[in-house]
Design a protein around this motif. Structure first.
Motif, mmCIF file in Angstrom:
data_model
loop_
_atom_site.group_PDB
_atom_site.id
_atom_site.type_symbol
_atom_site.label_atom_id
_atom_site.label_comp_id
_atom_site.label_asym_id
_atom_site.label_seq_id
_atom_site.Cartn_x
_atom_site.Cartn_y
_atom_site.Cartn_z
ATOM 1 N N PHE A 28 0.878 -1.339 -0.165
ATOM 2 C CA PHE A 28 -0.074 0.020 -0.044
ATOM 3 C C PHE A 28 0.828 1.092 0.108
ATOM 4 C CE2 PHE A 28 -2.578 -3.100 1.991
ATOM 5 C CZ PHE A 28 -3.762 -3.021 1.525
ATOM 6 N N GLY A 29 0.565 2.231 -0.794
ATOM 7 C CA GLY A 29 1.664 3.336 -1.067
ATOM 8 C C GLY A 29 0.784 4.597 -0.333
ATOM 9 N N GLY A 30 -0.496 4.646 0.040
ATOM 10 C CA GLY A 30 -1.142 5.755 0.594
ATOM 11 C C GLY A 30 -1.942 5.698 1.906
ATOM 12 N N ILE A 31 -2.130 6.732 2.637
ATOM 13 C CA ILE A 31 -2.865 6.481 3.743
ATOM 14 C C ILE A 31 -3.915 7.619 3.737
ATOM 15 C CG2 ILE A 31 -2.856 6.914 6.103
ATOM 16 C CD1 ILE A 31 -1.762 4.006 5.538
ATOM 17 N N THR A 32 -5.070 7.319 4.034
ATOM 18 C CA THR A 32 -6.146 8.239 4.097
ATOM 19 C C THR A 32 -6.784 8.295 5.467
ATOM 20 O OG1 THR A 32 -6.803 8.399 1.920
ATOM 21 C CG2 THR A 32 -8.558 8.949 3.316
ATOM 22 N N VAL A 33 -7.087 9.466 6.209
ATOM 23 C CA VAL A 33 -7.431 9.746 7.447
ATOM 24 C C VAL A 33 -8.860 10.342 7.313
ATOM 25 C CG1 VAL A 33 -7.346 10.364 9.792
ATOM 26 C CG2 VAL A 33 -5.327 9.846 8.312
ATOM 27 N N TRP A 34 -9.948 10.039 7.630
ATOM 28 C CA TRP A 34 -11.447 10.449 7.462
ATOM 29 C C TRP A 34 -12.155 10.417 8.744
ATOM 30 C CZ3 TRP A 34 -16.141 7.760 7.209
ATOM 31 C CH2 TRP A 34 -17.076 8.489 6.483
ATOM 32 N N THR A 35 -13.208 10.986 8.721
ATOM 33 C CA THR A 35 -14.278 10.726 9.640
ATOM 34 C C THR A 35 -15.619 11.458 9.087
ATOM 35 O OG1 THR A 35 -15.312 10.982 11.839
ATOM 36 C CG2 THR A 35 -14.271 12.854 11.161
#
Length: 293
Positions: free
Chosen positions: A229-236
């Motif tokens: 995996f190359g990316g990280i997303t943070v969300w709410t």
């Protein structure tokens, strides 16, 4: 009704549904629930995203000149997987091409999702296989919603293994917006604040790190590591429907740009598998508790 399997290693407990091969619960050694419980304002727990992430323009993909409808986040999260292995500490789920998947994604594929729990760690292994005669484009993501606050109220921090100075992106209508924004990771630390998500997810398309920690002020936390995996997303959820959840998502791929109009194989960031090839993506989650004064 989907079957649910509970896996244990004597310290942690993981429950997984065959619907979407989706984790439903993850309990730390002290019994603390780490996953969001579902329901309003977000009904899911930790879905698998395949073969797209977020949306594509016109909610359709183009393959060899033909257009196919594609639901948000793809097919996997709303399909029942076949359970092919179950043990006290492991379970494997498989989704294969069928008449319903071909209506949206005209490729002969196998997606296997294997869960194991051992030594206090959950390991999730995703194997994507191209069984067809032509190249197969795909994206893959894991979308776990962790509880926030995790333990007591106060400052929650995500700490990356490496410095992450690169700009981040946003989505508009779940399509990748062109603007870049200054990194919110300072000295490897992202302090979680609700206003950070007023304009949606923080999408870090290319991270240096291969691990991070998410920690609450009372010492409850988890470590996440990833391969492939190359990316990280943070969300709410947004300010109009706030929820006590925080998604920390490893992505292999990215949402389609809002102005993208080409073939799926040309979608920026999409992986392409040769005929007969297989790709592996791995996530590990380790709950912990650090005693605080």
């Amino acid at each position: 009704m989907a079957d649910e399997v509970v896996l244990r290693d004597g310290t942690i407990r993981l429950a997984v549904s065959s619907h979407g091969a989706e984790p439903q619960s993850l309990r730390a050694p002290d019994g603390t629930e780490l996953l969001w419980g579902g329901g309003a304002p977000w009904k899911r727990h930790a879905p698998v995203l395949f073969p797209i992430i977020c949306r594509v323009p016109e909610d359709s993909v183009v393959v060899a000149g033909d257009r196919y409808p594609m639901p948000q986040h793809g097919l996997a999260r709303d399909h029942d997987f076949q359970v092919i292995e179950v043990g006290g500490d492991r379970a494997t789920y498989v989704l294969r091409t069928d008449s319903t998947t071909l209506d949206h994604y005209p490729y002969d594929f196998t997606l296997a999702v294997a869960y194991t729990v051992a030594d206090g760690t959950v390991t999730i292994t995703y194997d994507v296989e191209n069984n067809g005669p032509s190249e197969m484009p795909y994206s893959l993501g894991w979308h776990p919603a962790f509880r926030w606050p995790l333990g007591e109220e106060g400052e929650h921090v995500i700490t990356f293994d490496e410095r992450e100075p690169a700009p981040f992106r946003r989505v508009a209508d779940n399509l990748l917006a062109p603007q870049e924004h200054e990194s919110v990771v300072i000295d490897r630390r992202l302090v979680v604040r609700r206003e950070l998500f007023d304009d949606g997810a923080v999408i870090m398309t290319d991270v240096r790190s291969r691990g991070l920690e998410y920690r609450s002020p009372d010492g409850h936390g988890l470590r996440m590591e990833w391969e492939g995996f190359g990316g990280i997303t943070v969300w709410t959820t947004g300010p109009d429907k706030p929820g006590d959840l925080l998604c920390i998502e490893p992505w292999a791929g990215s949402p389609a740009p809002a102005d993208f109009s080409g073939e799926l194989v040309d979608h920026p960031g999409t992986a392409v598998l040769a005929p007969g090839a297989r790709a592996r993506h791995v996530v590990r989650v380790t709950p912990f508790r650090v005693e605080t004064d």
